[in-house]
Design a protein around this motif. Structure first.
Motif, PDB file in Angstrom:
ATOM      1  N   THR A  86       0.830  -1.200   0.000  1.00  0.00           N
ATOM      2  CA  THR A  86       0.000   0.000   0.000  1.00  0.00           C
ATOM      3  C   THR A  86       0.869   1.256   0.000  1.00  0.00           C
ATOM      4  O   THR A  86       1.992   1.254   0.512  1.00  0.00           O
ATOM      5  N   ASN A 101       0.325   3.995   1.690  1.00  0.00           N
ATOM      6  CA  ASN A 101       0.541   4.578   3.023  1.00  0.00           C
ATOM      7  C   ASN A 101       1.646   3.850   3.782  1.00  0.00           C
ATOM      8  O   ASN A 101       2.317   4.437   4.632  1.00  0.00           O
ATOM      9  N   ALA A 135       4.874   5.405   2.466  1.00  0.00           N
ATOM     10  CA  ALA A 135       5.039   6.737   3.049  1.00  0.00           C
ATOM     11  C   ALA A 135       5.461   6.647   4.515  1.00  0.00           C
ATOM     12  O   ALA A 135       6.333   7.398   4.965  1.00  0.00           O
ATOM     13  N   ALA A 136       4.864   5.731   5.252  1.00  0.00           N
ATOM     14  CA  ALA A 136       5.203   5.591   6.673  1.00  0.00           C
ATOM     15  C   ALA A 136       6.644   5.145   6.864  1.00  0.00           C
ATOM     16  O   ALA A 136       7.350   5.626   7.764  1.00  0.00           O
ATOM     17  N   GLU A 196       8.929   8.109   6.112  1.00  0.00           N
ATOM     18  CA  GLU A 196       8.960   9.066   7.216  1.00  0.00           C
ATOM     19  C   GLU A 196       9.932   8.632   8.311  1.00  0.00           C
ATOM     20  O   GLU A 196      10.488   9.463   9.034  1.00  0.00           O
TER      21      GLU A 196
END
Length: 312
Positions: A51, A53, A56-57, A60
């Protein structure tokens, strides 16, 4: 504790749920790990999905996703765009670094790599080991004599046997080397970005198609750690990657080396090296924090055989 997550099974789905990286197969969860514990994700199975997200996580948190080909060589890496608070200034200093500084930095890196190669050969009581200290001392600024390549021509036959040829597209020991280097390359790439540097702008490696040229520069002194483990595995009759062998390579990031008189895990040594490189760009002086070669006892730790559970 930071961990390498290796995905080698087809048909898995990677997602994020409440602070965890979850792994599912046919909609059933088969594993999970806290995102804050993920050092890097290495993907070998091309039939997997993930996914946005999750990507992205991980970004980060500075945790790269490394995509490998069928020979376990990295072909793509995801990393965050921003992170370090002074990133703009450091990247500017990196870009503006002159050739004299880059040559001095490369000299230090090549010397460290050749010294590590010689230390590994000496630990194995290889007669050729004595030549490597001289080769390291002879490396000049920028390595115009290409002593790195001269050392490699002596190193591989001495370490792996006269019939061995380093081939990134070959199986057996070469595939093991590819995988180990991928683990350390991801670790170094992560450290580079965390230090506010751009991984594409290399010191020596400048291939336009190489988005991680700087990682390929800084990983050089770490490579003999992988070589030592691969030689030990081959001696134990291991020439294919399985989960137990992958765990051995993943634990390389926790292997202790001495930097500036202090013992630090490889992951921390990579961070210190990247931070020292950033300072070198800012001060225009070569101030690399390189680690010392392991002791004979430490080299021996890498060579410990696998037990039936896959642990060292």
């Amino acid at each position: 504790m930071e961990r390498i997550v290796d995905i080698g099974t087809e048909g898995l789905h990677l997602a994020m749920h409440r602070g965890f990286l979850t792994v599912s197969k046919d909609r059933d969860e088969v594993g999970r790990i806290a995102l804050d514990d993920v050092h890097a994700v290495i993907l070998h199975a091309h039939g997997c999905t993930w996914t946005g997200n999750l990507v992205a996580a991980l970004a980060e948190r500075g945790s790269p996703i490394v995509f490998c080909n069928t020979h376990h060589s990295p072909v793509a890496v995801t990393l965050p765009i921003a992170g370090f608070h002074a990133q703009g200034g450091r990247m500017r200093a990196q870009w503006d670094a002159g050739k004299p500084l880059a040559k001095q930095l490369w000299q230090r890196i090549v010397r460290a790599k050749i010294t590590m190669q010689g230390a590994l050969l000496a630990q194995r009581a290889t007669p050729e080991a004595s030549a490597f200290a001289l080769l390291a001392r002879r490396v000049r600024s920028g390595d115009p004599d290409n002593l790195e390549a001269q050392a490699a021509r002596r190193y591989w036959p001495a370490l792996m046997g006269r019939d061995f040829r380093r081939d990134r597209d070959a199986a057996g020991a070469n595939a093991l080397l590819n995988y180990g280097y991928a683990v350390l390359r991801a670790t170094v790439a992560r450290a580079i970005v965390a230090a506010g540097l751009h991984p594409t702008i290399g010191i020596f490696h400048v291939n336009r198609g190489n988005a991680f040229a700087l990682a390929d520069d800084l990983v050089e002194p770490f490579r003999p750690l992988v070589d030592a483990l691969v030689v030990a595995l081959v001696a134990q009759g291991v020439e294919t990657l399985d989960p137990a062998v992958k765990r051995r390579f993943a634990r390389l990031i926790a292997f202790d080396v001495k930097v500036g008189g202090e013992m630090s895990p490889v992951s921390v040594a990579a961070q210190r090296l990247a931070q020292s490189l950033a300072r070198s760009f800012e001060t225009t002086r070569s101030e690399l924090a390189l680690f010392d070669p392991p002791t004979a006892a430490d080299w021996a730790m890498l060579a410990r055989p696998l037990d039936p559970t896959g642990e060292a």
